[in-house]
Design an enzyme around this catalytic site. Structure first.
Site, PDB file in Angstrom:
ATOM      1  N   CYS A  73       0.832  -1.212   0.000  1.00 42.32           N
ATOM      2  CA  CYS A  73       0.000   0.000   0.000  1.00 42.32           C
ATOM      3  C   CYS A  73       0.866   1.262   0.000  1.00 42.32           C
ATOM      4  O   CYS A  73       0.644   2.188  -0.789  1.00 42.32           O
ATOM      5  CB  CYS A  73      -0.937  -0.013   1.200  1.00 42.32           C
ATOM      6  SG  CYS A  73      -0.126  -0.463   2.754  1.00 42.32           S
ATOM      7  N   HIS A  97      -2.699   5.320   6.343  1.00 39.59           N
ATOM      8  CA  HIS A  97      -1.353   5.839   6.607  1.00 39.59           C
ATOM      9  C   HIS A  97      -1.349   7.298   6.166  1.00 39.59           C
ATOM     10  O   HIS A  97      -2.090   7.673   5.249  1.00 39.59           O
ATOM     11  CB  HIS A  97      -0.300   5.121   5.761  1.00 39.59           C
ATOM     12  CG  HIS A  97      -0.305   3.639   5.868  1.00 39.59           C
ATOM     13  ND1 HIS A  97      -0.104   2.952   7.048  1.00 39.59           N
ATOM     14  CD2 HIS A  97      -0.458   2.661   4.918  1.00 39.59           C
ATOM     15  CE1 HIS A  97      -0.127   1.648   6.825  1.00 39.59           C
ATOM     16  NE2 HIS A  97      -0.350   1.442   5.535  1.00 39.59           N
TER      17      HIS A  97
HETATM   18  P1  NAD Z   1      -4.833 -11.167   6.199  1.00 45.89           P
HETATM   19  O1  NAD Z   1      -4.184 -11.795   7.370  1.00 45.89           O
HETATM   20  O2  NAD Z   1      -5.910 -10.168   6.391  1.00 45.89           O
HETATM   21  O3  NAD Z   1      -5.409 -12.301   5.232  1.00 45.89           O
HETATM   22  C1  NAD Z   1      -4.727 -13.488   4.931  1.00 45.89           C
HETATM   23  C2  NAD Z   1      -5.769 -14.595   4.822  1.00 45.89           C
HETATM   24  O4  NAD Z   1      -5.160 -15.804   4.342  1.00 45.89           O
HETATM   25  C3  NAD Z   1      -6.405 -14.907   6.174  1.00 45.89           C
HETATM   26  O5  NAD Z   1      -7.806 -14.926   6.006  1.00 45.89           O
HETATM   27  C4  NAD Z   1      -5.872 -16.316   6.504  1.00 45.89           C
HETATM   28  O6  NAD Z   1      -6.792 -17.078   7.253  1.00 45.89           O
HETATM   29  C5  NAD Z   1      -5.699 -16.886   5.102  1.00 45.89           C
HETATM   30  N1  NAD Z   1      -4.810 -18.061   5.041  1.00 45.89           N
HETATM   31  C6  NAD Z   1      -3.856 -18.430   5.911  1.00 45.89           C
HETATM   32  N2  NAD Z   1      -3.271 -19.576   5.487  1.00 45.89           N
HETATM   33  C7  NAD Z   1      -3.864 -19.920   4.330  1.00 45.89           C
HETATM   34  C8  NAD Z   1      -3.698 -21.004   3.425  1.00 45.89           C
HETATM   35  N3  NAD Z   1      -2.801 -21.965   3.637  1.00 45.89           N
HETATM   36  N4  NAD Z   1      -4.478 -21.052   2.321  1.00 45.89           N
HETATM   37  C9  NAD Z   1      -5.409 -20.086   2.088  1.00 45.89           C
HETATM   38  N5  NAD Z   1      -5.617 -19.034   2.927  1.00 45.89           N
HETATM   39  C10 NAD Z   1      -4.847 -18.954   4.031  1.00 45.89           C
HETATM   40  O7  NAD Z   1      -3.643 -10.572   5.327  1.00 45.89           O
HETATM   41  P2  NAD Z   1      -3.701  -9.322   4.345  1.00 45.89           P
HETATM   42  O8  NAD Z   1      -3.611  -8.088   5.165  1.00 45.89           O
HETATM   43  O9  NAD Z   1      -4.801  -9.488   3.357  1.00 45.89           O
HETATM   44  O10 NAD Z   1      -2.266  -9.463   3.660  1.00 45.89           O
HETATM   45  C11 NAD Z   1      -2.032 -10.344   2.555  1.00 45.89           C
HETATM   46  C12 NAD Z   1      -0.876  -9.771   1.770  1.00 45.89           C
HETATM   47  O11 NAD Z   1      -1.251  -8.463   1.304  1.00 45.89           O
HETATM   48  C13 NAD Z   1       0.424  -9.548   2.562  1.00 45.89           C
HETATM   49  O12 NAD Z   1       1.524  -9.718   1.689  1.00 45.89           O
HETATM   50  C14 NAD Z   1       0.350  -8.079   2.964  1.00 45.89           C
HETATM   51  O13 NAD Z   1       1.603  -7.528   3.225  1.00 45.89           O
HETATM   52  C15 NAD Z   1      -0.277  -7.499   1.715  1.00 45.89           C
HETATM   53  N6  NAD Z   1      -0.934  -6.206   1.921  1.00 45.89           N
HETATM   54  C16 NAD Z   1      -1.687  -5.970   3.019  1.00 45.89           C
HETATM   55  C17 NAD Z   1      -2.250  -4.713   3.210  1.00 45.89           C
HETATM   56  C18 NAD Z   1      -3.034  -4.398   4.441  1.00 45.89           C
HETATM   57  O14 NAD Z   1      -3.174  -3.222   4.747  1.00 45.89           O
HETATM   58  N7  NAD Z   1      -3.560  -5.353   5.153  1.00 45.89           N
HETATM   59  C19 NAD Z   1      -2.076  -3.713   2.253  1.00 45.89           C
HETATM   60  C20 NAD Z   1      -1.364  -4.000   1.084  1.00 45.89           C
HETATM   61  C21 NAD Z   1      -0.773  -5.250   0.946  1.00 45.89           C
END
Ligand code: NAD
Length: 338
Positions: A140, A220
């Site tokens: 982000c 942010h």
């Molecule tokens: P999150 O924790 O909200 O979601 C991850 C999901 O994956 C959870 O629901 C979890 O239960 C699931 N999961 C775990 N193991 C799994 C498996 N083996 N198979 C399928 N699903 C599984 O995470 P997020 O915030 O969505 O982050 C995901 C990616 O996106 C990361 O790389 C993060 O850095 C990036 N990201 C996050 C944000 C943010 O603000 N949250 C912003 C931009 C990028």
């Protein structure tokens, strides 16, 4: 129709799945999910199909009254591309699976640059994604910085950018993370990883970043100082560049927007899904010029800013639309003005 599977259904996966479902040239094959929680229940109501890691997970879902359609391996077989939105330690393992089945995949910004063949922001390097096997949609903060530094560089030439990132400590549904009553220097050392990460997309722009976390869950705030290669800069000229830029929205204190709280309220007023703000928010009245340097405040809604980029990255890999066509279609479907 590009058949898209979304693996991981958290902050990013849920939003990407909904965005895929809105695209006229994409079909959502299904969602890789481990737990039959309220998020699964809501998505089941939308008709989304669930795929689980192992066959024995199917019982957990059926006990909760949620139907499953097979395993994640089977979902991947059905898909043309997988958007991996699992936690970073899982995504890196999934890469082997996608490689084995021979399907392209998108990874997210928490992964390191070298997980993929390209770190992607639509406006900056759409054309380079065509034919790539693995593309990483950057974080982000990196997306936000790239979206403004690229047009400033095109219009004026960026000599050096410096940014102080005041980051939300946790996402709204995350009750495990903090800080609760502190400002955490994250990291204490300078630069933070964000500047070098911008350079994975815009290698010619020098960016130095410092970052801290504060006890808030929405957005942010970036404080930027950008040195440009021109001396006759004005607030109007800089703001015109931002008006022309893709996925950048100008707000002002005169219009009642003085904090991230009002930005989120604005997104709700716009009727956005989940109250999301996909655009960079720039306070037009913060834009200030001293000699060849421009200063401004910028807001980044961490939960949603990368969603349009995930959609564009899918088209970019398959080369089914030009950059302009894809950005325009994604913007239209997500109600982003352009
Ligand atoms: P999150 O924790 O909200 O979601 C991850 C999901 O994956 C959870 O629901 C979890 O239960 C699931 N999961 C775990 N193991 C799994 C498996 N083996 N198979 C399928 N699903 C599984 O995470 P997020 O915030 O969505 O982050 C995901 C990616 O996106 C990361 O790389 C993060 O850095 C990036 N990201 C996050 C944000 C943010 O603000 N949250 C912003 C931009 C990028």
């Amino acid at each position: 129709m590009i058949q898209v599977a979304v693996n991981g259904f958290g902050v990013i996966g849920r939003r990407t799945a909904d965005a895929v479902a809105k695209q006229p040239d994409m079909k959502l094959v299904g969602i890789g999910k481990t737990k039959p929680d309220y998020k699964a229940r809501v998505a089941a109501g939308k008709g989304y199909k669930f795929f689980v890691p192992k066959k024995d997970h199917q019982g957990i879902f059926s006990d909760a009254g949620i139907e499953t359609s097979g395993t994640i391996d089977e979902m991947i077989e059905e898909a043309d591309i997988i958007v991996d939105a699992t936690p970073d330690n899982i995504g890196i393992l999934n890469k082997g699976l996608y490689q084995k089945i021979g399907k392209p995949a998108l990874f997210q910004g928490g992964q390191k640059h070298d997980i993929a063949d390209l770190s992607f922001v639509a406006e900056c390097n759409y054309d380079q994604a065509q034919g790539k096997r693995f593309v990483r949609v950057v974080s982000c903060n990196t997306t936000g910085l790239c979206r403004v530094l690229s047009p400033l560089d095109k219009s004026f030439g960026v000599r050096r950018a410096r940014a102080v990132l005041t980051r939300r400590a946790a996402d709204p549904d995350d009750t495990k993370s903090g800080p609760i009553d502190a400002i955490s220097l994250d990291p204490v050392t300078i630069p933070s990883h964000h500047g070098p990460d911008v350079m994975t997309v815009l290698p010619k722009i020098e960016v130095i970043t410092m970052a801290m976390k504060i006890p808030t869950t929405h957005m942010h705030l970036h404080s930027l100082i950008v040195s440009l290669n021109e001396s006759n800069l004005t607030q109007d000229r800089i703001n015109e560049t931002f008006v022309e830029a893709e996925r950048v929205r100008l707000v002002s204190s005169a219009d009642g927007v003085r904090s991230t709280a009002q930005v989120m309220d604005y997104a709700r007023e716009l009727g956005r899904d989940r109250g999301d703000m996909y655009e960079n928010i720039i306070w037009s009245d913060s834009v200030t010029v001293f000699d060849e340097e421009v200063y401004f405040f910028m807001g980044v809604h961490q939960e949603s800013i990368v969603i349009p980029e995930n959609i564009d990255a899918i088209r970019a890999i398959f080369g089914t639309s030009s950059k302009e066509e894809s950005i325009s279609l994604t913007n239209t479907t997500l109600a982003i003005p352009h």
